[in-house]
Motif scaffolding. Structure first.
Motif, PDB file in Angstrom:
ATOM      1  N   ARG A 123      10.918 -21.349  33.457  1.00  9.68           N
ATOM      2  CA  ARG A 123       9.780 -20.543  33.909  1.00  9.68           C
ATOM      3  C   ARG A 123       9.484 -20.811  35.381  1.00  9.68           C
ATOM      4  NH1 ARG A 123       4.443 -20.500  30.287  1.00  9.68           N
ATOM      5  NH2 ARG A 123       5.966 -19.434  28.962  1.00  9.68           N
ATOM      6  N   GLU A 124       9.610 -22.061  35.799  1.00 13.44           N
ATOM      7  CA  GLU A 124       9.337 -22.406  37.194  1.00 13.44           C
ATOM      8  C   GLU A 124      10.387 -21.828  38.153  1.00 13.44           C
ATOM      9  OE1 GLU A 124       7.056 -26.707  36.682  1.00 13.44           O
ATOM     10  OE2 GLU A 124       9.252 -26.615  36.570  1.00 13.44           O
ATOM     11  N   LEU A 125      11.570 -21.526  37.640  1.00 10.82           N
ATOM     12  CA  LEU A 125      12.640 -20.992  38.486  1.00 10.82           C
ATOM     13  C   LEU A 125      12.809 -19.490  38.345  1.00 10.82           C
ATOM     14  CD1 LEU A 125      15.345 -23.749  37.816  1.00 10.82           C
ATOM     15  CD2 LEU A 125      13.742 -23.610  39.741  1.00 10.82           C
ATOM     16  N   ALA A 126      11.963 -18.865  37.540  1.00 12.68           N
ATOM     17  CA  ALA A 126      12.160 -17.453  37.196  1.00 12.68           C
ATOM     18  C   ALA A 126      12.080 -16.518  38.398  1.00 12.68           C
ATOM     19  CB  ALA A 126      11.137 -17.030  36.147  1.00 12.68           C
ATOM     20  N   ASP A 127      11.372 -16.927  39.457  1.00  7.71           N
ATOM     21  CA  ASP A 127      11.210 -16.061  40.623  1.00  7.71           C
ATOM     22  C   ASP A 127      12.245 -16.324  41.711  1.00  7.71           C
ATOM     23  OD1 ASP A 127       9.010 -14.816  39.480  1.00  7.71           O
ATOM     24  OD2 ASP A 127       7.595 -16.250  40.340  1.00  7.71           O
ATOM     25  N   GLN A 128      13.159 -17.260  41.471  1.00 12.09           N
ATOM     26  CA  GLN A 128      14.168 -17.568  42.484  1.00 12.09           C
ATOM     27  C   GLN A 128      15.234 -16.465  42.538  1.00 12.09           C
ATOM     28  OE1 GLN A 128      14.030 -20.131  44.684  1.00 12.09           O
ATOM     29  NE2 GLN A 128      12.006 -20.454  43.751  1.00 12.09           N
ATOM     30  N   LEU A 130      18.809 -14.512  42.513  1.00  7.63           N
ATOM     31  CA  LEU A 130      19.942 -14.664  41.618  1.00  7.63           C
ATOM     32  C   LEU A 130      21.180 -15.136  42.372  1.00  7.63           C
ATOM     33  CD1 LEU A 130      19.656 -11.449  39.408  1.00  7.63           C
ATOM     34  CD2 LEU A 130      19.095 -13.788  38.748  1.00  7.63           C
ATOM     35  N   ALA A 131      21.919 -16.031  41.740  1.00  4.27           N
ATOM     36  CA  ALA A 131      23.219 -16.445  42.256  1.00  4.27           C
ATOM     37  C   ALA A 131      24.257 -15.397  41.869  1.00  4.27           C
ATOM     38  CB  ALA A 131      23.604 -17.815  41.702  1.00  4.27           C
ATOM     39  N   ARG A 132      25.485 -15.564  42.336  1.00  5.08           N
ATOM     40  CA  ARG A 132      26.534 -14.571  42.076  1.00  5.08           C
ATOM     41  C   ARG A 132      26.810 -14.404  40.594  1.00  5.08           C
ATOM     42  NH1 ARG A 132      31.277 -15.334  46.494  1.00  5.08           N
ATOM     43  NH2 ARG A 132      32.450 -14.590  44.689  1.00  5.08           N
ATOM     44  N   ASP A 133      26.633 -15.467  39.809  1.00 14.52           N
ATOM     45  CA  ASP A 133      26.947 -15.370  38.377  1.00 14.52           C
ATOM     46  C   ASP A 133      25.752 -14.963  37.536  1.00 14.52           C
ATOM     47  OD1 ASP A 133      25.412 -17.642  38.495  1.00 14.52           O
ATOM     48  OD2 ASP A 133      26.770 -18.882  37.312  1.00 14.52           O
ATOM     49  N   GLY A 134      24.633 -14.622  38.184  1.00 11.17           N
ATOM     50  CA  GLY A 134      23.450 -14.178  37.460  1.00 11.17           C
ATOM     51  C   GLY A 134      22.449 -15.264  37.150  1.00 11.17           C
ATOM     52  N   SER A 135      22.789 -16.535  37.420  1.00 12.50           N
ATOM     53  CA  SER A 135      21.833 -17.625  37.224  1.00 12.50           C
ATOM     54  C   SER A 135      20.849 -17.654  38.397  1.00 12.50           C
ATOM     55  CB  SER A 135      22.576 -18.961  37.129  1.00 12.50           C
ATOM     56  OG  SER A 135      23.270 -19.247  38.334  1.00 12.50           O
ATOM     57  N   ARG A 136      19.787 -18.423  38.259  1.00 12.17           N
ATOM     58  CA  ARG A 136      18.791 -18.540  39.319  1.00 12.17           C
ATOM     59  C   ARG A 136      19.219 -19.595  40.339  1.00 12.17           C
ATOM     60  NH1 ARG A 136      15.683 -14.047  39.464  1.00 12.17           N
ATOM     61  NH2 ARG A 136      15.373 -13.333  37.305  1.00 12.17           N
ATOM     62  N   ARG A 137      19.129 -19.249  41.612  1.00  8.74           N
ATOM     63  CA  ARG A 137      19.507 -20.190  42.665  1.00  8.74           C
ATOM     64  C   ARG A 137      18.473 -21.303  42.746  1.00  8.74           C
ATOM     65  NH1 ARG A 137      20.462 -17.168  47.913  1.00  8.74           N
ATOM     66  NH2 ARG A 137      18.244 -17.488  48.298  1.00  8.74           N
ATOM     67  N   TYR A 138      18.949 -22.543  42.727  1.00  9.67           N
ATOM     68  CA  TYR A 138      18.029 -23.679  42.676  1.00  9.67           C
ATOM     69  C   TYR A 138      17.494 -23.994  44.075  1.00  9.67           C
ATOM     70  CZ  TYR A 138      15.992 -28.132  41.418  1.00  9.67           C
ATOM     71  OH  TYR A 138      15.106 -29.153  41.201  1.00  9.67           O
ATOM     72  N   PRO A 139      16.164 -24.111  44.225  1.00 10.58           N
ATOM     73  CA  PRO A 139      15.573 -24.336  45.552  1.00 10.58           C
ATOM     74  C   PRO A 139      15.551 -25.790  46.004  1.00 10.58           C
ATOM     75  CG  PRO A 139      13.840 -24.071  43.929  1.00 10.58           C
ATOM     76  CD  PRO A 139      15.137 -23.855  43.196  1.00 10.58           C
ATOM     77  N   GLY A 140      16.030 -26.710  45.175  1.00 10.98           N
ATOM     78  CA  GLY A 140      16.079 -28.110  45.589  1.00 10.98           C
ATOM     79  C   GLY A 140      14.806 -28.890  45.338  1.00 10.98           C
ATOM     80  N   THR A 141      13.989 -28.439  44.422  1.00  8.93           N
ATOM     81  CA  THR A 141      12.685 -29.051  44.166  1.00  8.93           C
ATOM     82  C   THR A 141      12.775 -30.551  43.902  1.00  8.93           C
ATOM     83  OG1 THR A 141      11.968 -26.945  43.202  1.00  8.93           O
ATOM     84  CG2 THR A 141      10.602 -28.893  42.752  1.00  8.93           C
ATOM     85  N   CYS A 142      13.733 -30.977  43.092  1.00  7.69           N
ATOM     86  CA  CYS A 142      13.824 -32.384  42.683  1.00  7.69           C
ATOM     87  C   CYS A 142      14.941 -33.138  43.404  1.00  7.69           C
ATOM     88  CB  CYS A 142      14.042 -32.474  41.172  1.00  7.69           C
ATOM     89  SG  CYS A 142      12.745 -31.692  40.184  1.00  7.69           S
TER      90      CYS A 142
END
Length: 318
Positions: A123-128, A130-142
């Motif tokens: 849910r926290e990554l839902a607004d990121q 999309l990567a090329r494979d359709g996953s959410r691009r990780y913003p590096g939070t942790c």
């Protein structure tokens, strides 16, 4: 098949020369349902490329994602492959039995500072983006440590560098890991190991030199090359075959209600798979021995004949 040439990645060993022998290929279906025409295309391409090079063809059941595993599907897949005349080498590997190997690889990454715990939820990554494979691009939070009061749920690998490789079907590929997908998951929040880690560990341990599979996995390849480098394993050559789709352009799958390949006569389906892959086998009577079609296919197989496209409609097979 040309050797894939990845770029340098942190911790990667020097690359070996382009000549890799002996050839070791593999087919790795997921037991989330029955084999469909798209699965048959991948199996035919990987099998023929291995046999055309005098190589071995291994079989692996990719059931690491246990919630998606359908009871009895693995046995059904094996029965279908036998019915279609496939012959594999060695013992069948099942990812669900290889947790210790995946855990050891994750520990190596963690000890080297290449993997870290992540507290983020879907849910926290839902607004990121999309990567090329359709996953959410990780913003590096942790990436630099867990936020105060948060507990790690998953494990991610630090994704850095540009990966370049030459795919034998799809051509030159270049992926900026950080910009495309960001740090990616290798162990999920539910405790299961992620596909990216499992496939890399399995291919390396089996000595796989050539990966021939569907183009739906092309966008995962850069992360797998990256992981291979971090773990000190050689990089195989890659060939991503056109993806079989329905008339709407959707990948044939259980979700798109693709018909099981067992619903079609084996001879007709095998000939259709060869034609889908750019080959022109002679028409065979439905009652003709499958061995005759396989003999023709092995004598005439060429990756150069495979259409240079990401997907194509599988007329009559969806």
């Amino acid at each position: 098949m040309p050797q894939s040439i990845p770029s340098s990645v942190p911790g990667a060993p020097p690359l070996a020369g382009p000549c890799i022998a002996p050839y070791v290929g593999r087919f790795a279906p997921s037991p989330s349902g029955a084999l469909h025409f798209g699965s048959l295309v991948a199996a035919v391409g990987s099998f023929l490329d291995a046999r055309a090079h005098g190589g071995r063809w291994l079989l692996r059941i990719e059931d690491v994602d246990t919630p998606r595993t359908v009871p009895g599907a693995a046995e059904g897949i094996l029965a279908t492959l036998e019915r279609f005349g496939f012959e594999w080498d060695g013992t069948i590997v099942r990812q669900s039995e290889r947790g210790e190997a995946y855990a050891a690889a994750l520990e190596r990454l963690r000890a080297a500072g290449l993997a870290y715990p992540c507290a983020c939820t879907r849910r926290e990554l839902a607004d990121q983006p999309l990567a090329r494979d359709g996953s959410r691009r990780y913003p590096g939070t942790c990436r630099d440590g867990l936020p105060p009061g948060r507990t790690g749920r998953a494990w991610r690998v630090r994704a850095e560098g540009v990966v370049r490789f030459c795919d034998a079907v799809q051509g030159e590929q270049q992926i900026d890991l950080a910009a495309d997908a960001g740090d990616y998951v290798v162990k999920r929040a539910d405790g299961l190991f992620a596909y990216q880690l499992a496939v890399v560990v399995d291919d390396a341990e089996a000595g796989v030199t050539h990966v021939v599979r569907g183009a739906d996995l092309l966008d995962s390849t850069a992360r797998q090359i990256h992981l291979l480098g971090l773990l000190g394993h050689p990089v195989p050559a890659y060939a991503h075959l056109p993806l079989a789709t329905n008339a709407a352009g959707e990948k044939l799958s259980k979700q798109t209600l693709a018909r099981a390949i067992d619903a079609h006569p084996p001879q007709a389906a095998l000939l259709a798979a060869l034609r889908f892959l750019g080959h022109n086998p002679p028409d065979m009577p439905a009652a003709a021995p499958l061995a005759e079609t396989w003999a023709w296919a092995q004598a005439h197989w060429s990756l150069a004949a495979v259409p240079r496209r990401r997907q194509a409609v599988a007329d009559g097979f969806f």
